[in-house]
Design a protein around this motif. Structure first.
Motif, PDB file in Angstrom:
ATOM      1  N   ILE A   1      10.457  48.956  36.414  1.00 45.83           N
ATOM      2  CA  ILE A   1       9.559  50.003  35.979  1.00 45.83           C
ATOM      3  C   ILE A   1       8.457  49.458  35.050  1.00 45.83           C
ATOM      4  CG2 ILE A   1      11.233  51.918  36.017  1.00 45.83           C
ATOM      5  CD1 ILE A   1      11.765  51.444  33.042  1.00 45.83           C
ATOM      6  N   ASN A   2       7.484  50.316  34.796  1.00 43.83           N
ATOM      7  CA  ASN A   2       6.501  50.049  33.759  1.00 43.83           C
ATOM      8  C   ASN A   2       7.079  50.527  32.411  1.00 43.83           C
ATOM      9  OD1 ASN A   2       3.963  49.519  32.511  1.00 43.83           O
ATOM     10  ND2 ASN A   2       2.942  49.987  34.441  1.00 43.83           N
TER      11      ASN A   2
ATOM     12  N   ILE B   1      14.854  42.668  30.541  1.00 43.74           N
ATOM     13  CA  ILE B   1      15.565  41.458  30.974  1.00 43.74           C
ATOM     14  C   ILE B   1      15.322  40.326  29.972  1.00 43.74           C
ATOM     15  CG2 ILE B   1      15.796  39.697  32.777  1.00 43.74           C
ATOM     16  CD1 ILE B   1      15.027  41.840  34.822  1.00 43.74           C
TER      17      ILE B   1
ATOM     18  N   ILE C   1      12.424  45.490  36.798  1.00 42.92           N
ATOM     19  CA  ILE C   1      11.753  45.132  35.532  1.00 42.92           C
ATOM     20  C   ILE C   1      12.233  46.054  34.417  1.00 42.92           C
ATOM     21  CG2 ILE C   1       9.524  44.624  34.437  1.00 42.92           C
ATOM     22  CD1 ILE C   1       8.195  45.356  37.132  1.00 42.92           C
TER      23      ILE C   1
ATOM     24  N   LYS D   1       3.668  49.566  41.354  1.00 41.80           N
ATOM     25  CA  LYS D   1       4.506  49.570  40.146  1.00 41.80           C
ATOM     26  C   LYS D   1       4.706  51.001  39.664  1.00 41.80           C
ATOM     27  CE  LYS D   1       4.987  47.071  35.810  1.00 41.80           C
ATOM     28  NZ  LYS D   1       4.440  45.945  35.040  1.00 41.80           N
TER      29      LYS D   1
ATOM     30  N   SER E   1       8.904  48.879  25.524  1.00 41.88           N
ATOM     31  CA  SER E   1       9.452  47.853  26.427  1.00 41.88           C
ATOM     32  C   SER E   1      10.522  47.063  25.692  1.00 41.88           C
ATOM     33  CB  SER E   1       8.336  46.905  26.876  1.00 41.88           C
ATOM     34  OG  SER E   1       7.806  46.218  25.754  1.00 41.88           O
TER      35      SER E   1
ATOM     36  N   LEU F   1      -5.061  47.771  28.220  1.00 35.18           N
ATOM     37  CA  LEU F   1      -5.425  47.077  29.459  1.00 35.18           C
ATOM     38  C   LEU F   1      -6.641  46.165  29.305  1.00 35.18           C
ATOM     39  CD1 LEU F   1      -4.552  49.969  31.905  1.00 35.18           C
ATOM     40  CD2 LEU F   1      -3.268  47.883  31.518  1.00 35.18           C
TER      41      LEU F   1
HETATM   42  C1  LIG Z   1       2.039  43.833  25.688  1.00 34.94           C
HETATM   43  C2  LIG Z   1       2.319  44.350  27.061  1.00 34.94           C
HETATM   44  C3  LIG Z   1       1.272  44.459  27.975  1.00 34.94           C
HETATM   45  C4  LIG Z   1       1.500  44.958  29.269  1.00 34.94           C
HETATM   46  N1  LIG Z   1       0.475  45.030  30.163  1.00 34.94           N
HETATM   47  C5  LIG Z   1       0.706  45.496  31.426  1.00 34.94           C
HETATM   48  C6  LIG Z   1      -0.350  45.552  32.386  1.00 34.94           C
HETATM   49  O1  LIG Z   1      -1.484  45.138  32.144  1.00 34.94           O
HETATM   50  N2  LIG Z   1      -0.070  46.078  33.613  1.00 34.94           N
HETATM   51  C7  LIG Z   1       1.198  46.523  33.955  1.00 34.94           C
HETATM   52  O2  LIG Z   1       1.410  46.987  35.079  1.00 34.94           O
HETATM   53  N3  LIG Z   1       2.222  46.431  33.056  1.00 34.94           N
HETATM   54  C8  LIG Z   1       2.007  45.943  31.830  1.00 34.94           C
HETATM   55  N4  LIG Z   1       3.044  45.857  30.925  1.00 34.94           N
HETATM   56  C9  LIG Z   1       4.409  46.287  31.342  1.00 34.94           C
HETATM   57  C10 LIG Z   1       5.311  45.104  31.699  1.00 34.94           C
HETATM   58  O3  LIG Z   1       4.787  44.365  32.778  1.00 34.94           O
HETATM   59  C11 LIG Z   1       6.749  45.591  32.046  1.00 34.94           C
HETATM   60  O4  LIG Z   1       6.694  46.466  33.155  1.00 34.94           O
HETATM   61  C12 LIG Z   1       7.400  46.332  30.883  1.00 34.94           C
HETATM   62  O5  LIG Z   1       7.072  45.735  29.644  1.00 34.94           O
HETATM   63  C13 LIG Z   1       8.926  46.423  31.021  1.00 34.94           C
HETATM   64  O6  LIG Z   1       9.519  45.149  31.057  1.00 34.94           O
HETATM   65  P1  LIG Z   1      10.134  44.398  29.736  1.00 34.94           P
HETATM   66  O7  LIG Z   1      11.075  45.372  29.093  1.00 34.94           O
HETATM   67  O8  LIG Z   1      10.802  43.169  30.272  1.00 34.94           O
HETATM   68  O9  LIG Z   1       8.966  44.095  28.864  1.00 34.94           O
HETATM   69  C14 LIG Z   1       2.825  45.357  29.643  1.00 34.94           C
HETATM   70  C15 LIG Z   1       3.874  45.230  28.723  1.00 34.94           C
HETATM   71  C16 LIG Z   1       3.642  44.735  27.449  1.00 34.94           C
HETATM   72  C17 LIG Z   1       4.787  44.617  26.477  1.00 34.94           C
END
Ligand SMILES: Cc1cc2nc3c(=O)[nH]c(=O)nc-3n(C[C@H](O)[C@H](O)[C@H](O)COP(=O)(O)O)c2cc1C
Length: 308
Positions: free
Chosen positions: A195-196, A249, A246, A169, A220, A77
């Motif tokens: 989701i996160n 995608i 989320i 979230k 992710s 973060l």
């Molecule tokens: C490098 C990275 C940093 C992230 N930082 C945050 C963040 O600061 N706060 C948050 O709520 N989610 C954060 N996420 C989560 C993403 O916003 C998202 O919820 C998650 O990656 C799932 O989506 P995706 O599969 O499309 O990446 C982060 C994801 C990645 C890969």
């Protein structure tokens, strides 16, 4: 004369977005780098990197590793802090015709409240997105987002600290995401981001050490798509609040699945790293797809899941 093009605008509570494609927090920085290759005004919105009340330096490297169909991160973060965001980042983002959503986090209730209060009333800010996938250092490090009581309490505390629309979230690492969705709703959430990342880890075999400096991190990318879809399905069964889908995608097909399940908008995350134009292309692909289906509005698709 050409026919009217499908309407992609959506409402997330009181927030109107020009289209339902949003850049996910932590994968788009504060928009600066991406503005060099695309017109940010074409996006429905941008969720900026998670902001805390103070500047955060993040974790030591290695903090990113590729995994089959995805990636693990333990960025920790890292961010410019609320003050830095207001002074250095928000003025730039205000130039574009896109919604700016501030993702916020804290280690205690007071830290969440402090950052929400600092951002309240900031010109050009559309909404807050509450990242509750953080350990509460005053409660033995239990994640706010895995405990319904803490989820409700932190949502209510931020709700009272800010007049901005509040998106909560949700964390996927729970037994029943529906319970957490209802807790956030009870606390005053206007919408839910689902989701996160999921917790995961890998091992570097020659050294027999965890690949990430923090041992485990957040998974992710495409690997998590089916889990995210299932979580949206359960969240939609639990609440009527607007949902931002989320997880995994990359383009049209995945986004359509989220809309069918009842998501009102989607966020593109990891795909931004390997395909920076993915979100912009998705906007156009959605419009073309609606046209082929003779849909006047993307909203016709939302929640259209068929079950026999
Ligand atoms: C490098 C990275 C940093 C992230 N930082 C945050 C963040 O600061 N706060 C948050 O709520 N989610 C954060 N996420 C989560 C993403 O916003 C998202 O919820 C998650 O990656 C799932 O989506 P995706 O599969 O499309 O990446 C982060 C994801 C990645 C890969």
């Amino acid at each position: 004369m050409s026919a009217k093009r499908p309407d992609l605008s959506v409402r997330i509570g009181d927030v109107e977005l020009s289209n339902p494609v949003i850049a996910a927090s932590g994968t788009f920085g504060y928009g600066g780098e991406f503005s060099e290759i695309m017109d940010l005004s074409q996006l429905g919105g941008i969720v900026v990197k998670g902001l805390s009340i103070h500047v955060e330096r993040g974790n030591a490297p290695p903090r990113i590793v590729e995994t089959p169909g995805g990636m693990l991160n333990s960025i920790g973060l890292q961010n410019v802090g609320a003050e830095g965001f207001l002074e250095e980042k928000l003025p730039f983002l205000r130039r574009f015709n896109t919604a700016v959503i501030a993702n916020i986090w804290g280690r205690t209730f007071d830290e969440y409240i402090a950052v929400a209060e600092r951002l309240d009333g900031a010109k050009g800010l559309t909404a807050l997105e509450l990242n509750i996938s953080c350990p509460n250092i005053k409660e033995g490090g239990i994640n706010f987002g895995t405990d319904p009581k803490q989820t409700e309490q932190v949502t209510r505390a931020v709700r009272e600290a800010s007049s901005l629309p509040l998106w909560v979230k949700l964390t996927p690492g729970v037994t029943d995401i529906g319970e957490l969705a209802r807790a956030a709703e009870a606390g005053g959430a206007d919408a839910l981001s689902v989701i996160n990342t999921l917790r995961g880890m890998t091992i570097d075999v020659p050294s027999r050490r965890p690949t990430l400096s923090t041992i485990f991190g957040g998974l992710s990318g495409p690997a998590i798509l089916p889990i995210a879809l299932y979580m949206v399905y359960e969240t939609r069964r639990a609440t009527n609040l607007p949902i931002l889908g989320i997880g995994g995608i990359e383009g049209l097909d995945q986004a359509l699945q989220f809309f069918i399940l009842g998501a009102n908008a989607v966020q593109v995350g990891t795909a931004n790293f390997y395909d920076p134009m993915a979100s912009i292309r998705l906007v156009e692909d959605l419009r073309d797809w609606c046209e082929t289906q003779n849909m006047l509005s993307i909203n016709e698709l939302v929640g259209s899941l068929e079950r026999d």
